[in-house]
Design an enzyme around this catalytic site. Structure first.
Site, PDB file in Angstrom:
ATOM      1  N   LYS A  33     -90.738  51.512  42.531  1.00 44.40           N
ATOM      2  CA  LYS A  33     -91.352  50.530  41.386  1.00 44.40           C
ATOM      3  C   LYS A  33     -90.133  49.499  41.165  1.00 44.40           C
ATOM      4  O   LYS A  33     -89.049  49.522  41.572  1.00 44.40           O
ATOM      5  CB  LYS A  33     -91.185  51.503  40.076  1.00 44.40           C
ATOM      6  CG  LYS A  33     -90.104  52.097  39.769  1.00 44.40           C
ATOM      7  CD  LYS A  33     -90.279  53.088  38.748  1.00 44.40           C
ATOM      8  CE  LYS A  33     -89.054  53.914  38.196  1.00 44.40           C
ATOM      9  NZ  LYS A  33     -89.202  54.906  37.656  1.00 44.40           N
ATOM     10  N   ARG A 126     -93.287  61.117  26.407  1.00 43.35           N
ATOM     11  CA  ARG A 126     -93.845  59.967  26.929  1.00 43.35           C
ATOM     12  C   ARG A 126     -95.188  59.958  27.505  1.00 43.35           C
ATOM     13  O   ARG A 126     -96.035  60.295  26.545  1.00 43.35           O
ATOM     14  CB  ARG A 126     -92.599  59.316  28.066  1.00 43.35           C
ATOM     15  CG  ARG A 126     -92.901  57.730  28.108  1.00 43.35           C
ATOM     16  CD  ARG A 126     -91.917  57.351  29.176  1.00 43.35           C
ATOM     17  NE  ARG A 126     -91.918  57.888  30.436  1.00 43.35           N
ATOM     18  CZ  ARG A 126     -91.149  57.627  31.583  1.00 43.35           C
ATOM     19  NH1 ARG A 126     -89.969  56.672  31.336  1.00 43.35           N
ATOM     20  NH2 ARG A 126     -91.269  58.244  32.715  1.00 43.35           N
ATOM     21  N   TYR A 248     -67.571  29.357  26.633  1.00 40.72           N
ATOM     22  CA  TYR A 248     -68.268  29.238  25.609  1.00 40.72           C
ATOM     23  C   TYR A 248     -67.536  30.169  24.404  1.00 40.72           C
ATOM     24  O   TYR A 248     -67.197  31.169  24.675  1.00 40.72           O
ATOM     25  CB  TYR A 248     -69.793  29.496  25.654  1.00 40.72           C
ATOM     26  CG  TYR A 248     -70.536  28.757  26.279  1.00 40.72           C
ATOM     27  CD1 TYR A 248     -70.723  27.336  25.971  1.00 40.72           C
ATOM     28  CD2 TYR A 248     -71.084  29.242  27.642  1.00 40.72           C
ATOM     29  CE1 TYR A 248     -71.465  26.661  26.992  1.00 40.72           C
ATOM     30  CE2 TYR A 248     -71.979  28.381  28.472  1.00 40.72           C
ATOM     31  CZ  TYR A 248     -72.144  27.228  28.054  1.00 40.72           C
ATOM     32  OH  TYR A 248     -72.820  26.102  28.671  1.00 40.72           O
ATOM     33  N   MET A 296     -74.736  31.232  32.160  1.00 40.46           N
ATOM     34  CA  MET A 296     -75.926  31.550  32.659  1.00 40.46           C
ATOM     35  C   MET A 296     -75.884  31.551  34.067  1.00 40.46           C
ATOM     36  O   MET A 296     -76.591  32.261  34.830  1.00 40.46           O
ATOM     37  CB  MET A 296     -76.977  30.440  32.165  1.00 40.46           C
ATOM     38  CG  MET A 296     -78.530  30.712  32.593  1.00 40.46           C
ATOM     39  SD  MET A 296     -79.513  29.680  32.220  1.00 40.46           S
ATOM     40  CE  MET A 296     -79.765  29.635  30.503  1.00 40.46           C
TER      41      MET A 296
HETATM   42  C1  LIG Z   1     -88.744  56.326  38.210  1.00 35.41           C
HETATM   43  C2  LIG Z   1     -89.352  57.625  38.148  1.00 35.41           C
HETATM   44  C3  LIG Z   1     -88.661  58.736  39.028  1.00 35.41           C
HETATM   45  C4  LIG Z   1     -87.419  58.450  40.017  1.00 35.41           C
HETATM   46  O1  LIG Z   1     -86.292  58.601  39.149  1.00 35.41           O
HETATM   47  P1  LIG Z   1     -84.999  58.566  39.668  1.00 35.41           P
HETATM   48  O2  LIG Z   1     -83.923  59.076  38.861  1.00 35.41           O
HETATM   49  O3  LIG Z   1     -84.525  56.916  40.045  1.00 35.41           O
HETATM   50  O4  LIG Z   1     -84.910  59.169  41.086  1.00 35.41           O
HETATM   51  C5  LIG Z   1     -89.549  59.553  39.387  1.00 35.41           C
HETATM   52  N1  LIG Z   1     -90.516  60.103  38.450  1.00 35.41           N
HETATM   53  C6  LIG Z   1     -91.023  59.092  37.472  1.00 35.41           C
HETATM   54  C7  LIG Z   1     -92.051  59.396  36.664  1.00 35.41           C
HETATM   55  C8  LIG Z   1     -90.545  57.908  37.399  1.00 35.41           C
HETATM   56  O5  LIG Z   1     -90.879  56.926  36.386  1.00 35.41           O
END
Ligand SMILES: *Cc1c(COP(=O)(O)O)cnc(C)c1O
Length: 358
Positions: A33, A126, A248, A296
């Site tokens: 992701k 969540r 800055y 930046m």
């Molecule tokens: C991002 C994510 C992972 C991976 O977690 P890591 O700590 O990067 O290995 C696994 N399961 C879910 C649901 C995630 O959102």
């Protein structure tokens, strides 16, 4: 080129095999992701698909899944952080597996008739079905195309007791569902949890961070190599007079004459502004402290002890100055530092051991 990130795919493969050792018989979903935590999801996924036995890939959104399919990725793709109304066409047309976490989406996915995983909330607060939903869930899953059941740990890197409690809640439900579907895929481990010795009901794990070479916690039992080396050119070197302000808001002032270098890398590239007067970069192997505010597009560093000239290369992060180390200084986690390396920083891929000569 002024700024770039070398992505060492050979190190990715090394980390993959380390994780494979830890994960025992569990198959691996590579979590790609957010553009593979900034490493490039297409390149990372293609490389793993070609060079490893990775089981599949996990992304956050349907768009991310489509991008992988369009690039030719063939193994399973799990979409973990979207909802089905957002992407049912993509799920069907591109063969993406949605993660279902409420009854509305469960109804829709059953109508579509496509395979899916369900997510239960065992203490993350969540996404996921709660314990109270359990009996209804089991009823509604009967006869469906459910292929997997998953949950997510909130604190696998820091609280083993809580992690164990989450696992036990998960186990109870996973066993019930396994009675309906004996070949169900069962997964809960993220990077931090992979070394834990949980019940053998687990068939898969979902690993992101460790693949990219960051340890989830101190003492993590794998030999990991940071995959990304972030580099930028020195575009100016000069000696400032004593009592001269830098950057800055004049938050730094030289106390005596001081040699400084301007690095072509700023917060728009992913060097957090909170590292102003705190962070460091590496030039010719020497640590150079950041002076004044990170800007930046540029950052000023002290090069008092370094032999440096315009056109030299500074290491922003790499094996000698890790994302973990930077994160600690910045009061955040290495995940965020990786994700912050912006698209302006060109990714260059290496499959062997060679590194860019500049
Ligand atoms: C991002 C994510 C992972 C991976 O977690 P890591 O700590 O990067 O290995 C696994 N399961 C879910 C649901 C995630 O959102």
């Amino acid at each position: 080129m002024l700024r770039w990130a070398e992505v060492h795919l050979d190190r990715l493969l090394h980390n993959y095999s380390e994780i494979k050792k830890l994960s025992k018989k569990k198959k691996i979903f590579a979590v790609v992701k957010a553009n593979a935590y900034g490493h490039g999801s297409v390149e990372v996924s293609k490389f793993l698909e070609k060079n490893s036995d990775v089981y599949g890939f996990a992304v956050a959104t349907f768009e991310e899944g489509v991008e992988l399919r369009e690039a030719g990725i063939e193994r399973e793709i799990l979409v973990m952080a979207s909802h089905l109304e957002e992407g049912y066409r993509e799920a069907v047309d591109y063969n993406l597996i949605p993660v279902i976490f409420d009854f509305e989406d469960l109804k829709l996915v059953k109508e579509l008739g496509i395979p899916f995983h369900i997510k239960v909330d065992t203490g993350m607060g969540r996404l996921g079905f709660l314990e109270d939903d359990r009996e209804r869930l089991i009823l509604e899953l009967d006869g469906s195309n459910v292929e997997g059941v998953m949950s997510h740990f909130s604190s696998a890197d820091e609280d083993k007791e809580f992690t164990q409690k989450q696992f036990e809640k998960f186990l109870f439900l996973a066993r019930r569902i396994a009675q309906l579907k004996p070949d169900i895929k069962v997964h809960i481990d993220n990077s931090a949890a992979v070394p834990e010795k949980f019940d053998s009901i687990l068939t898969h794990c979902r690993v992101g961070l460790a693949l990219y070479g960051s340890k989830p916690y101190e003492g993590y039992s794998a030999d990991l190599r940071q995959v990304m080396e972030v580099k930028a050119k020195v575009i100016s070197v000069k000696e400032l007079p004593a009592d001269f302000p830098v950057s800055y808001s004049k938050t730094y002032r030289t106390s005596k004459r001081e040699k400084v270098a301007v690095i072509s890398f700023g917060y728009a590239d992913g060097l957090l502004r909170t590292l102003s007067n705190r962070g460091e970069v590496l030039i010719n192997g020497i640590r150079c402290p950041i002076r004044g505010r990170v800007c930046m597009d540029m950052t000023v560093v002290s090069v008092e002890k370094v032999d440096v000239k315009k056109g030299d290369t500074a290491l922003i992060s790499g094996e000698e100055l890790t994302f973990n180390e930077i994160a600690e200084k910045a009061g955040t986690i290495s995940y965020e530092i990786m994700c912050d390396i912006s698209p302006r920083v060109k990714r260059i891929y290496y499959e062997g051991v060679q590194s860019l000569r500049v």
